[in-house]
Design an enzyme around this catalytic site. Structure first.
Site, short mmCIF file in Angstrom:
data_model
loop_
_atom_site.label_atom_id
_atom_site.label_comp_id
_atom_site.label_asym_id
_atom_site.label_seq_id
_atom_site.Cartn_x
_atom_site.Cartn_y
_atom_site.Cartn_z
N SER A 111 0.84 -1.21 0.00
CA SER A 111 0.00 0.00 0.00
C SER A 111 0.86 1.25 0.00
CB SER A 111 -0.87 -0.02 1.26
OG SER A 111 -1.43 1.25 1.49
N TYR A 135 -2.29 -1.24 10.77
CA TYR A 135 -2.51 -1.85 9.45
C TYR A 135 -1.35 -1.50 8.52
CZ TYR A 135 -3.84 -1.56 4.55
OH TYR A 135 -3.81 -1.62 3.18
N LYS A 148 2.14 -3.63 6.58
CA LYS A 148 2.63 -3.60 5.18
C LYS A 148 4.13 -3.27 5.16
CE LYS A 148 -1.41 -4.42 3.32
NZ LYS A 148 -1.69 -5.77 2.78
C1 UD1 Z 1 -6.65 4.15 3.54
C2 UD1 Z 1 -5.25 3.76 3.96
C3 UD1 Z 1 -4.63 2.87 2.92
C4 UD1 Z 1 -5.50 1.69 2.66
C5 UD1 Z 1 -6.85 2.22 2.18
C6 UD1 Z 1 -7.81 1.07 1.91
C7 UD1 Z 1 -3.80 5.23 5.22
C8 UD1 Z 1 -2.99 6.49 5.21
N1 UD1 Z 1 -4.43 4.95 4.11
O1 UD1 Z 1 -6.52 5.09 2.48
O2 UD1 Z 1 -3.40 2.40 3.39
O3 UD1 Z 1 -4.91 0.88 1.68
O4 UD1 Z 1 -7.42 3.05 3.19
O5 UD1 Z 1 -8.25 0.46 3.09
O6 UD1 Z 1 -3.84 4.54 6.21
N2 UD1 Z 1 -13.26 10.24 3.34
C9 UD1 Z 1 -14.30 11.10 3.66
N3 UD1 Z 1 -15.45 10.55 4.17
C10 UD1 Z 1 -15.61 9.20 4.36
C11 UD1 Z 1 -14.54 8.34 4.01
C12 UD1 Z 1 -13.36 8.90 3.51
O7 UD1 Z 1 -14.20 12.30 3.51
O8 UD1 Z 1 -16.68 8.78 4.84
C13 UD1 Z 1 -12.02 10.83 2.76
C14 UD1 Z 1 -10.77 10.59 3.60
O9 UD1 Z 1 -10.60 11.63 4.52
C15 UD1 Z 1 -9.70 10.57 2.52
C16 UD1 Z 1 -10.40 10.04 1.28
O10 UD1 Z 1 -11.78 10.18 1.53
O11 UD1 Z 1 -9.28 11.87 2.24
C17 UD1 Z 1 -10.09 8.58 1.01
O12 UD1 Z 1 -10.30 7.85 2.20
P1 UD1 Z 1 -10.27 6.25 2.22
O13 UD1 Z 1 -11.12 5.72 1.11
O14 UD1 Z 1 -10.59 5.81 3.61
O15 UD1 Z 1 -8.76 5.89 1.86
P2 UD1 Z 1 -7.37 6.41 2.50
O16 UD1 Z 1 -7.58 6.86 3.89
O17 UD1 Z 1 -6.75 7.36 1.54
#
Ligand code: UD1
Length: 334
Positions: A124, A149, A153
């Site tokens: 990741s 998590y 990795k």
């Molecule tokens: C995270 C993990 C990554 C993992 C991936 C899949 C980290 C830094 N990143 O990525 O390692 O492989 O999940 O499990 O640990 N968001 C919202 N509202 C929501 C959900 C998300 O605004 O309800 C935003 C988050 O703040 C982020 C973006 O959407 O900016 C993507 O979030 P998400 O899909 O959870 O992925 P990551 O956090 O980037």
């Protein structure tokens, strides 16, 4: 060629199995269905016209893995099976370290016993940690993460690197994924987590389907063009194809190689929400809420190494990702 796919009933695993079958490989799925559904295996059969081999087994169990290796001559392994919820890993670190490390160690021991020397590992972008500048390049230090998590990795990358030093004829390709979203064009496979989704796109899908009231965007005051976080979202089918390219690479090489799989473009949460609305003609209720602990403001891939070593680049657009995600989400079970 027989390819063992651990976690092959999961989101990325199931799409990869479809691409493997379409390319003439024989995937053998090992999955304990702890965070996946058997119906994904059925649906792979519907899409490809042929049922994949499936074993309900846990990769931390040496006996179960030995049994699978004794039934098939495994030429290579793609190792997806792992716990993957970032927030949960903070609350249950021991479970995450035990499961993710044990399954990989056990798999390596069984591979060694059966003389299997090719591995593609599901890593990741989280291994780049909070301190590297983006776009992330593979030669940057990837030795730190922001959650248990993510640390699993980092640690598994280390284990595989050390293993390759001790066994120079082994090949491990460490695929560092950015943010996979989207679904198979059939609408039969997609990201369908148990419970309330943590990741953005499955959450958007449930809001669009009326199963959740509204999306909360985590933070609108980041130092980014529109104040929301930026990520490198890539289509899961592009990601799946990347695994086939990595497999070909592993067949022809020895040693360890880390490779980013991303598009090389960052887009913001708000841009993704707008793209989803536009692609699907849907209004998505959302509010801007507080920041989520551990989120980085922005990052995306330098995708040049994947192009150079694997001849791989992402081809699907954000619109394709949004359309396919909705096609899947509107028919999903939960
Ligand atoms: C995270 C993990 C990554 C993992 C991936 C899949 C980290 C830094 N990143 O990525 O390692 O492989 O999940 O499990 O640990 N968001 C919202 N509202 C929501 C959900 C998300 O605004 O309800 C935003 C988050 O703040 C982020 C973006 O959407 O900016 C993507 O979030 P998400 O899909 O959870 O992925 P990551 O956090 O980037």
């Amino acid at each position: 060629m027989n390819i063992l796919v651990t976690g092959g009933a999961g989101y990325i695993g199931s799409h990869t199995v479809v691409e493997l079958m379409n390319a003439g490989y024989h995937p053998i799925i090992v999955d304990d269905l702890s965070n996946a559904h058997y119906r994904a295996v059925d649906r792979i059969g519907k899409i490809t016209g042929k049922a994949p081999a499936f074993y309900m087994a846990n990769c931390t169990c040496k006996e179960q893995l030995r049994h699978v290796f004794s039934q098939h001559k495994i030429d290579a392994v793609i190792h997806f099976a792992a716990f993957k919820a970032v927030g949960e890993s903070v609350k249950k670190p021991l479970e995450y370290y035990r499961n993710n490390l044990d399954s990989t160690l056990t798999l390596l021991e069984v591979m060694e016993k059966f003389g299997c020397k090719k591995l593609v590992f599901s890593s990741s972008a989280t291994v780049y940690g909070p301190n590297n500048p983006y776009p992330y390049k593979e030669e940057m230090p990837a030795i730190q993460s922001t959650s248990p998590y993510g640390w699993t990795k980092v640690m598994i990358e280390r284990i595989l690197t050390d293993y390759c030093t001790a066994h120079p004829d082994f090949c491990a390709v460490l695929l560092r994924y950015f943010n996979p979203i989207g679904a198979h064009e059939s609408g039969l496979l997609g990201d369908d987590p148990n419970g309330i989704p943590n990741n953005l796109m499955p959450y958007i899908g449930r809001v669009a389907a009326g199963k959740l009231e509204k999306l909360t965007i985590f933070g609108g005051d980041y130092d980014t063009p529109d104040g929301t976080c930026q990520r490198d979202y890539l289509h899961v089918v592009d990601l799946a194809v990347g695994h086939l390219k990595a497999l070909e690479y592993a067949q022809a090489h020895e040693g360890v190689e880390a490779i980013n799989l991303g598009t090389g473009n960052g887009i913001s949460v708000l841009e993704l929400v707008t793209a989803f609305e536009k692609a699907n003609g849907i209004k998505l209720p959302y509010v801007i809420g507080p920041r989520r602990d551990g989120d980085l403001p922005a990052f995306w891939a330098d995708a040049a190494k994947a192009k150079e070593l694997l001849d791989w680049e992402a081809v699907y657009s954000v619109e394709d990702m949004c359309r396919s995600a909705w096609k899947f989400a509107k028919n999903a079970s939960v």
